[in-house]
Scaffold this motif. Structure first.
Motif, PDB file in Angstrom:
ATOM      1  N   VAL A   1     -16.275  -7.629   0.998  1.00  0.00           N
ATOM      2  CA  VAL A   1     -16.163  -6.592  -0.030  1.00  0.00           C
ATOM      3  C   VAL A   1     -17.037  -6.929  -1.237  1.00  0.00           C
ATOM      4  CG1 VAL A   1     -13.895  -5.783   0.687  1.00  0.00           C
ATOM      5  CG2 VAL A   1     -14.054  -7.552  -1.069  1.00  0.00           C
TER       6      VAL A   1
ATOM      7  N   SER B   1      -7.009  -0.623   0.266  1.00  0.00           N
ATOM      8  CA  SER B   1      -6.815  -1.117   1.626  1.00  0.00           C
ATOM      9  C   SER B   1      -5.824  -2.269   1.675  1.00  0.00           C
ATOM     10  CB  SER B   1      -8.154  -1.572   2.235  1.00  0.00           C
ATOM     11  OG  SER B   1      -7.944  -2.076   3.548  1.00  0.00           O
TER      12      SER B   1
ATOM     13  N   THR C   1     -12.920  -4.032   7.065  1.00  0.00           N
ATOM     14  CA  THR C   1     -13.911  -3.957   5.983  1.00  0.00           C
ATOM     15  C   THR C   1     -15.284  -3.589   6.525  1.00  0.00           C
ATOM     16  OG1 THR C   1     -12.665  -5.653   4.788  1.00  0.00           O
ATOM     17  CG2 THR C   1     -14.912  -5.197   4.040  1.00  0.00           C
TER      18      THR C   1
ATOM     19  N   SER D   1      -5.256  -9.252  -0.589  1.00  0.00           N
ATOM     20  CA  SER D   1      -5.580 -10.507   0.072  1.00  0.00           C
ATOM     21  C   SER D   1      -4.380 -11.451  -0.027  1.00  0.00           C
ATOM     22  CB  SER D   1      -6.840 -11.101  -0.565  1.00  0.00           C
ATOM     23  OG  SER D   1      -7.249 -12.267   0.120  1.00  0.00           O
TER      24      SER D   1
ATOM     25  N   THR E   1       0.823  -1.208   0.000  1.00  0.00           N
ATOM     26  CA  THR E   1       0.000   0.000   0.000  1.00  0.00           C
ATOM     27  C   THR E   1       0.853   1.252   0.000  1.00  0.00           C
ATOM     28  OG1 THR E   1      -1.506  -1.303   1.372  1.00  0.00           O
ATOM     29  CG2 THR E   1      -2.070   0.996   1.040  1.00  0.00           C
TER      30      THR E   1
ATOM     31  N   VAL F   1      -8.653  -4.396  -2.321  1.00  0.00           N
ATOM     32  CA  VAL F   1      -8.069  -4.946  -1.096  1.00  0.00           C
ATOM     33  C   VAL F   1      -6.956  -5.918  -1.451  1.00  0.00           C
ATOM     34  CG1 VAL F   1     -10.146  -4.668   0.305  1.00  0.00           C
ATOM     35  CG2 VAL F   1      -9.812  -6.790  -0.982  1.00  0.00           C
TER      36      VAL F   1
ATOM     37  N   CYS G   1      -8.637  -7.858   9.170  1.00  0.00           N
ATOM     38  CA  CYS G   1      -9.062  -7.569   7.791  1.00  0.00           C
ATOM     39  C   CYS G   1     -10.582  -7.486   7.682  1.00  0.00           C
ATOM     40  CB  CYS G   1      -8.529  -8.627   6.841  1.00  0.00           C
ATOM     41  SG  CYS G   1      -6.724  -8.689   6.740  1.00  0.00           S
TER      42      CYS G   1
END
Length: 283
Positions: free
Chosen positions: A187, A94, A122, A150, A20, A148, A118
């Motif tokens: 999500v 994220s 969310t 993962s 990120t 996101v 996580c």
């Protein structure tokens, strides 16, 4: 050179994490405006300056909201850039995750300091958006997308982990992967018509290596890219390359990454012979 043509606002969560943080660096370098949540703003600022960003860029293009992912009010401030008019960010990136911890268990040797971080993050982002939409219904006309980060190893469709890593992923990392899987469900459940997000992109990198340094990767163009039905199977991928791919294919995309909406994208680089050479360097 700046490529941003509009005052798009990108919201970042987990921006001190490698993938990120790298994505944020590319986003700011391209002239976009960003807002991010940070428990320790000075830490994030130092990381960005170390990446070569100028203080003037941070002053003009970045807003840092002090707080953590449990603070709904702080999340709302990130999503709206502290705007009294509740102008919502166009995209959410994220990379929230917990710190790994080793525990005395043969069945679950690896856990994280917050095994539900996580999924909780969310849920809180969804709640914050819903409260924004309720406070000012017009904002629901321009809902943000969410991307996101993962992990491979959690697919119910096709194996995306090489044979040599399957025990590590399916046994050793079962606890953090359970959290990632729940995050993915949330999500997707909250995307599209009637959801909090206009769409969702799920990025599943193979085993992450390196740090956030954008100069340390091999470049996003060298990544092997797959979808859940036909995953790109490999051993490792550099955090900086994952962050750059998200910038190039989601943030920078004129359609906000719409071509990847609903997709679970696998990213990797190293084949087995290169993996062995990397191990040899460490040894």
């Amino acid at each position: 050179m700046s490529i941003a043509t509009t005052q798009q606002q990108i919201a970042f969560f987990g921006a001190t994490g490698g993938c990120t943080n790298a994505c944020l660096v590319h986003t700011l370098n391209a002239g976009f405006h960003a807002t991010t949540l940070a428990r320790t703003p000075s830490k994030l600022t130092s990381m960005l300056l170390a990446q070569g960003l100028a203080q003037s860029t941070l002053d003009s293009q970045l807003t840092i909201v002090k707080g953590d992912i449990s603070d709904i009010s702080a999340i709302k401030s990130v999503l709206t850039n502290n705007s009294a008019t509740f102008q919502v960010a166009s995209q959410i990136i994220s990379g929230i995750g917990g710190a790994p911890k080793i525990q005395k268990s043969l069945r679950r040797p690896v856990t994280v300091d917050n095994p539900e971080i996580c999924a909780t993050a969310t849920k809180n982002i969804v709640q914050a958006l819903q409260e924004i939409y309720e406070a000012q219904p017009s904002t629901a006309q321009h809902k943000p997308s969410i991307t996101v980060i993962s992990s491979t190893g959690i697919s119910d469709v096709k194996e995306d982990v090489p044979f040599g890593f399957r025990t590590l992923y399916h046994v050793g990392l079962a606890t953090p992967h359970k959290d990632k899987k729940e995050m993915e469900r949330l999500v997707l459940e909250n995307s599209g018509a009637g959801g909090a997000f206009c769409g969702a992109v799920i990025v599943r990198p193979s085993l992450l290596t390196g740090d956030q340094s954008v100069k340390g990767g091999k470049g996003w163009g060298k990544l092997k890219v797959g979808r859940e039905e036909e995953p790109a199977v490999g051993y490792t991928v550099h955090r900086a390359d994952v962050g750059e791919w998200i910038f190039e294919k989601v943030v920078k995309a004129g359609d906000c990454g719409e071509s990847f909406f609903g997709q679970k994208v696998t990213l990797t680089t190293l084949e087995f012979d290169l993996f062995q050479s990397e191990i040899a360097k460490i040894a």
